[in-house]
Design a protein around this motif. Structure first.
Motif, short mmCIF file in Angstrom:
data_model
loop_
_atom_site.label_atom_id
_atom_site.label_comp_id
_atom_site.label_asym_id
_atom_site.label_seq_id
_atom_site.Cartn_x
_atom_site.Cartn_y
_atom_site.Cartn_z
N UNK A 256 29.86 28.59 16.45
CA UNK A 256 28.91 28.65 15.33
C UNK A 256 28.47 27.23 14.99
N UNK A 257 27.19 27.04 14.75
CA UNK A 257 26.69 25.80 14.16
C UNK A 257 26.36 26.11 12.70
N UNK A 258 26.97 25.40 11.77
CA UNK A 258 26.84 25.71 10.35
C UNK A 258 26.39 24.47 9.57
N UNK A 259 26.16 24.66 8.29
CA UNK A 259 25.83 23.56 7.37
C UNK A 259 24.60 22.77 7.82
N UNK A 260 23.54 23.49 8.14
CA UNK A 260 22.29 22.82 8.48
C UNK A 260 21.74 22.12 7.23
N UNK A 261 21.05 20.99 7.40
CA UNK A 261 20.40 20.36 6.24
C UNK A 261 19.34 21.30 5.66
N UNK A 262 19.27 21.38 4.36
CA UNK A 262 18.26 22.21 3.72
C UNK A 262 16.88 21.57 3.88
N UNK A 263 16.84 20.23 3.79
CA UNK A 263 15.58 19.51 3.86
C UNK A 263 15.67 18.38 4.87
N UNK A 264 14.53 17.89 5.31
CA UNK A 264 14.45 16.73 6.17
C UNK A 264 13.23 15.90 5.77
N UNK A 265 13.21 14.66 6.21
CA UNK A 265 12.07 13.78 5.91
C UNK A 265 11.03 13.93 7.02
N UNK A 266 9.81 14.31 6.65
CA UNK A 266 8.72 14.44 7.61
C UNK A 266 8.01 13.10 7.73
N UNK A 267 8.22 12.41 8.84
CA UNK A 267 7.59 11.11 9.05
C UNK A 267 6.08 11.26 9.16
N UNK A 268 5.65 12.40 9.69
CA UNK A 268 4.22 12.64 9.88
C UNK A 268 3.51 12.80 8.54
N UNK A 269 4.11 13.58 7.63
CA UNK A 269 3.48 13.85 6.34
C UNK A 269 4.01 12.94 5.23
N UNK A 270 5.02 12.12 5.55
CA UNK A 270 5.60 11.19 4.59
C UNK A 270 6.10 11.92 3.34
N UNK A 271 6.84 13.01 3.56
CA UNK A 271 7.39 13.76 2.42
C UNK A 271 8.60 14.57 2.87
N UNK A 272 9.35 15.03 1.89
CA UNK A 272 10.48 15.92 2.17
C UNK A 272 9.95 17.30 2.51
N UNK A 273 10.51 17.94 3.53
CA UNK A 273 10.09 19.28 3.94
C UNK A 273 11.32 20.10 4.30
#
Length: 417
Positions: A256-273
């Motif tokens: 099992x792969x668990x505990x994925x990040x809920x959000x990441x930084x979008x370098x393209x849009x310069x915002x949290x996604x």
């Protein structure tokens, strides 16, 4: 999620059906690869009043049983074995069933969120061995940015210059400047290679000992920003394991792969996604969304991986309207947009929704693994090609004008400039 019945099965949970499953045909909205098909079937499952542990307990016997019955006698990861799991926050738990890795652990150790655990190689961070000089290139990279790191890819039995040179040439073929290495030289009776020459024998010995390596072994190194080079490092790990025949192919190894990040930084849009599934429940709920750095928030999301292939993805769902609105707000979506796009779900949640979760194993990909194939089209009758075309039926093809009129569609041919 237009390609899957995600919202509808959640609405079933809200309406009072506490368990649901369906063998559902779906369309994939991603680029097509050898293990992906435009059209595919999934065993779609959803359950009410469950935790992540309940989902695992329900699906592990199913996956184990299918592979044990149809895997032609190959060993399958046991579901009664005991494991010790440590999450990203240093908390340790004992559990039975398939092995578990956090997303962060999987990327750091294997360079992939779908690791092939038949390969025994586990990468390690070795930045401290290079931080104070010795090998100038790595010291310079580490000094340029505190986020930079040096990773080692152990290569047991790989101690020959010929093998190291082959790996270096392979790396260049992958668009990399090269692949640093240290190998045991029988001729010299010492560690060889440019890195060892610059570090010196004593520091090199300390480095290789920390990797559990000795005479007859080698190690390869990548340096820079881990988020940039992790994928390449994972490919190098796979290449080393394959070339040195370290992979036991006669088994099915699950995790099992668990505990994925809920959000990441979008370098393209310069915002949290959103990084994975926007409908997942954030660990810590509304309080986490209001008080934590979004990039530190983990979600109750999980994947089952077998022999390097993701077989299914799932999550404990976000079932509260206020948490859903806040999560989308962090990702830059106004409440009015969420109401417009997902009003049916939000309104259902406002009447009171049970905690629920599920997942959806891909049936075609399971059959592909059981059949010993690496291309999913080998186990699909009348498969489509990577452009989504049926070459046998010559479909899709140009629609006639009368057909377009029937469905009130007008085409606009691009203007050539």
């Amino acid at each position: 999620l237009p390609q899957a019945p995600q919202q509808f099965k959640q609405l079933l949970m809200v309406s009072g059906f506490d368990r649901y499953f369906q063998i559902a045909p779906c369309f994939r909205d991603e680029d097509l690869r050898a293990d992906r098909s435009l059209e595919f079937y999934q065993l779609d499952v959803e359950m009410s009043f469950v935790t992540q542990e309940d989902v695992f307990a329900a699906i592990e016997p199913l996956m184990h049983g299918v592979f044990e019955e149809f895997g032609e006698g190959k060993p399958v990861s046991p579901i009664d074995g005991a494991h010790v799991f440590t999450n990203d926050f240093g908390e340790t738990f004992e559990h039975k069933g398939f092995e578990r890795l956090t997303y962060a652990q999987s990327m750091a150790w294997y360079g992939s969120d779908k690791p092939d655990l038949r390969n025994p190689i586990k990468m390690q961070v070795v930045s401290d061995h290079f931080r104070n000089g010795g090998f100038g290139l790595f010291a310079k990279i580490l000094g340029a940015d505190e986020k930079n790191a040096v990773w080692a890819i152990p290569a047991p039995t790989g101690g020959s210059r010929a093998f190291c040179d082959r790996m270096n040439s392979w790396a260049q073929g992958e668009g990399q400047p090269g692949l640093g290495y240290i190998f045991w030289s029988d001729d010299q009776g010492a560690w060889g290679g440019p890195i060892a020459k610059n570090l010196g024998q004593e520091p090199t010995e300390a480095l290789m000992s920390s990797l559990g390596l000795g005479k007859g072994d080698a190690a390869f190194f990548t340096a820079g920003l881990p988020s940039v080079f992790a994928k390449f490092a994972g490919l190098a790990r796979t290449r080393v394991g394959t070339e040195l025949k370290l992979i036991d192919e006669n088994q099915f190894k699950f995790c099992w792969i668990v505990d994925f990040p809920m959000f990441e930084w979008s370098e393209e849009e310069k915002k949290v996604d959103f990084s994975h599934n926007p409908f997942s429940m954030p660990q810590g709920g509304l309080e986490a969304l209001e008080t934590q750095d979004p990039l530190t928030i983990r979600a109750f999301q999980y994947d089952i991986v077998c022999n390097g292939y993701e077989l299914c993805s799932g999550a404990i769902r976000n079932h509260k309207a206020e948490i859903m609105l806040k999560a989308f707000e962090i990702a830059g979506y106004d409440a009015s947009v969420v109401e417009e796009q997902f009003g049916g779900m939000l309104n259902a949640f406002r009447y009171g929704a049970p905690p629920h979760g599920g997942l959806a194993p891909g049936i075609d990909r399971i059959v592909m693994l059981l059949a010993g194939e690496t291309a999913i089209r080998e186990v699909i009758a009348f498969p489509l090609n990577q452009q989504g075309e049926d070459l046998l039926m010559n479909a899709p093809t140009e629609a006639e004008e009368r057909q377009l009129k029937d469905v009130h569609i007008r085409t606009a041919v691009p203007i050539k400039v």
